[in-house]
Design a protein around this motif. Sequence first.
Motif, short mmCIF file in Angstrom:
data_model
loop_
_atom_site.label_atom_id
_atom_site.label_comp_id
_atom_site.label_asym_id
_atom_site.label_seq_id
_atom_site.Cartn_x
_atom_site.Cartn_y
_atom_site.Cartn_z
N GLN A 197 4.19 5.10 26.73
CA GLN A 197 4.32 3.77 27.34
C GLN A 197 5.61 3.73 28.16
OE1 GLN A 197 5.71 0.06 25.27
NE2 GLN A 197 3.54 -0.51 25.42
N ARG A 198 5.48 3.38 29.43
CA ARG A 198 6.64 3.24 30.30
C ARG A 198 6.91 1.76 30.53
NH1 ARG A 198 4.00 7.52 33.21
NH2 ARG A 198 3.35 6.06 34.86
N ASN A 199 8.13 1.33 30.21
CA ASN A 199 8.54 -0.06 30.41
C ASN A 199 9.70 -0.08 31.39
OD1 ASN A 199 7.01 -1.58 28.08
ND2 ASN A 199 7.89 0.25 27.13
N TRP A 200 9.46 -0.67 32.57
CA TRP A 200 10.48 -0.71 33.61
C TRP A 200 11.22 -2.04 33.58
CZ3 TRP A 200 11.85 3.64 35.77
CH2 TRP A 200 10.92 4.67 35.95
N GLN A 202 14.43 -4.48 35.16
CA GLN A 202 15.27 -4.73 36.33
C GLN A 202 16.42 -5.63 35.91
OE1 GLN A 202 13.71 -7.25 39.49
NE2 GLN A 202 14.60 -5.91 41.05
N GLY A 203 17.66 -5.21 36.22
CA GLY A 203 18.84 -5.97 35.86
C GLY A 203 19.15 -7.07 36.87
N LYS A 204 19.56 -8.22 36.36
CA LYS A 204 19.83 -9.35 37.24
C LYS A 204 21.16 -9.20 37.98
CE LYS A 204 19.74 -14.43 37.24
NZ LYS A 204 19.52 -15.63 36.40
N GLN A 205 22.22 -8.84 37.26
CA GLN A 205 23.53 -8.71 37.90
C GLN A 205 23.72 -7.33 38.53
OE1 GLN A 205 23.42 -10.17 34.60
NE2 GLN A 205 23.37 -12.16 35.62
N SER A 206 23.33 -6.29 37.81
CA SER A 206 23.54 -4.92 38.30
C SER A 206 22.56 -4.54 39.40
CB SER A 206 23.41 -3.93 37.13
OG SER A 206 22.08 -3.94 36.62
N GLY A 207 21.36 -5.14 39.36
CA GLY A 207 20.34 -4.79 40.34
C GLY A 207 19.68 -3.46 40.06
N GLN A 208 20.08 -2.75 39.01
CA GLN A 208 19.53 -1.43 38.74
C GLN A 208 18.26 -1.52 37.88
OE1 GLN A 208 23.04 0.04 36.35
NE2 GLN A 208 21.45 0.75 34.95
N PHE A 209 17.49 -0.44 37.90
CA PHE A 209 16.30 -0.32 37.07
C PHE A 209 16.61 0.56 35.87
CE2 PHE A 209 14.43 -1.36 41.20
CZ PHE A 209 13.47 -2.29 40.85
N ALA A 210 15.87 0.35 34.80
CA ALA A 210 16.00 1.17 33.60
C ALA A 210 14.62 1.36 32.99
CB ALA A 210 16.94 0.52 32.59
N LEU A 211 14.43 2.51 32.35
CA LEU A 211 13.13 2.87 31.77
C LEU A 211 13.24 2.98 30.27
CD1 LEU A 211 10.19 3.93 31.96
CD2 LEU A 211 11.16 6.22 32.34
N LEU A 212 12.42 2.19 29.56
CA LEU A 212 12.29 2.32 28.11
C LEU A 212 10.99 3.05 27.82
CD1 LEU A 212 13.31 -1.29 26.92
CD2 LEU A 212 14.79 0.70 27.28
N LEU A 213 11.10 4.21 27.19
CA LEU A 213 9.93 5.03 26.89
C LEU A 213 9.58 4.93 25.41
CD1 LEU A 213 10.43 8.41 28.81
CD2 LEU A 213 8.63 6.73 29.18
N GLN A 220 -1.66 5.29 16.40
CA GLN A 220 -0.49 4.59 15.88
C GLN A 220 -0.07 3.44 16.80
OE1 GLN A 220 1.00 5.26 12.88
NE2 GLN A 220 -0.74 6.65 12.62
N PRO A 221 0.48 2.34 16.24
CA PRO A 221 1.02 1.25 17.07
C PRO A 221 2.36 1.65 17.66
CG PRO A 221 1.41 0.78 14.76
CD PRO A 221 0.59 2.04 14.79
N MET A 222 2.74 0.98 18.74
CA MET A 222 4.03 1.23 19.35
C MET A 222 5.16 0.77 18.42
SD MET A 222 3.78 2.72 22.27
CE MET A 222 2.37 3.23 23.28
N PRO A 223 6.28 1.49 18.41
CA PRO A 223 7.41 1.08 17.55
C PRO A 223 7.93 -0.31 17.87
CG PRO A 223 7.71 3.33 18.35
CD PRO A 223 6.54 2.77 19.09
N ALA A 224 7.97 -0.65 19.16
CA ALA A 224 8.46 -1.97 19.58
C ALA A 224 7.42 -2.62 20.48
CB ALA A 224 9.80 -1.85 20.31
N ASN A 225 7.36 -3.94 20.43
CA ASN A 225 6.38 -4.69 21.23
C ASN A 225 7.07 -5.26 22.46
OD1 ASN A 225 4.05 -5.99 22.06
ND2 ASN A 225 4.40 -7.77 20.75
N TYR A 226 7.02 -4.55 23.56
CA TYR A 226 7.61 -5.00 24.81
C TYR A 226 6.54 -5.74 25.62
CZ TYR A 226 11.34 -1.69 23.70
OH TYR A 226 12.37 -1.02 23.07
N ILE A 227 6.85 -6.98 25.99
CA ILE A 227 5.88 -7.83 26.68
C ILE A 227 6.23 -7.93 28.15
CG2 ILE A 227 4.81 -10.11 26.76
CD1 ILE A 227 5.56 -10.44 23.83
N PRO A 228 5.35 -7.48 29.05
CA PRO A 228 5.64 -7.55 30.49
C PRO A 228 5.89 -8.99 30.94
CG PRO A 228 3.73 -6.15 30.07
CD PRO A 228 4.06 -6.83 28.78
N GLY A 229 6.86 -9.15 31.83
CA GLY A 229 7.18 -10.46 32.37
C GLY A 229 8.26 -11.21 31.61
#
Length: 364
Positions: A197-200, A202-213, A220-229
């Motif tokens: 699972q790729r979770n992208w 976007q930072g508000k102040q930094s403007g940079q992107f980061a990827l949570l894999l 198996q279920p995902m370890p964490a429940n990341y909700i888009p939006g």
Amino acid sequence: LLLYAASDSGQIAASTPPEWVSAWLDKRTATAAKKEEKAAEKAAEPVDEEARRKRQDKREQRVGDGLAAFRLWLEDVIRQGIAGLPAEGPAVWEQQAARLVDAQAPALAARVRRISDLVGAESDWPQQVLSELGSIALAIHAWQQLPRLPDEVQSSLRQYMGFTVAEDEVLLSGTRCKDSWMLVAQTLVHDGHIRVQRNWLQGKQSGQFALLLQFVAPSQPMPANYIPGTSFSAELACWPGAASQRALLCGTPAALPAESAFYNSESIAQMLARMSAVLAQNPWTDRIPAVLQALTPFRDAAGNWFAADQQGQALALLGTQHWVWMAVSGGAPLDVAGEWDGKHFLPMACMADGCYTLLNEVHA
């Protein structure tokens, strides 16, 4: 209650959270703190640096020997021409991948297996295969110069081969970035016997992107429940490497109100310039995230999908949910979040009338 809150949140008064909610939140906070404490304790333990260096040197030597053997095979393939590869089938690629696994380069072995899927699959398969083999050839050449490369490039190259960096090490020594983050895009892919699972973000102040894999077995279920939006305030620790995108959450994130627009967007030209800068630092980057400004989807006479911005530039689209985009937008330009892999843009979500809307199917 959720629908009522979404339609008129002012009608629901704030109150003290139930005891079980507070206990659950306290437990999450304690678990995150314990994880960081464990990482600090592990770092404080005496480490035999000499033994560690010898183990790494030994593995690097094995990887180098495996790459040398693969390079000989690769040169034979190019010398003979690739026209006959479809007739040879996937066995020849599987054999080379197995040898790379034995040489302790599992990530490169997985790439070789994926190349076998490209052979004969589409009309332009020779270009796709040569592009992938060219990337591997560059990595082989770089590995021969490994001690001369900058530290960040060395880290990227080792990860390209399959060297892993433990989360404890990332928490301890990774570059930190604290910001308000929005989960702008999410996708789930099957890679062999695991789901990725790729979770992208976007930072508000930094403007940079980061990827949570996240990686899990098929059942198996995902370890964490990341909700888009959704948006939250948190500190991230970044993996080492040139133009590194992957990050790790530090502690427990604090939820923020839903946003009616992406934090930032860019034109296609700006995104391509950013991709060029990333590739200049790390030529083995497969994809980058993007929030593209005012895109409009359309189909050409052959039925191929594209997206154009207000400057008249267009990108070929990947995926099958473009009619959803067309229906949501009504043909009007929208800001769209997704991934660019150098050839195609995969739209994942958009902002329509101030609402975050998924454009791709995401299954956990």
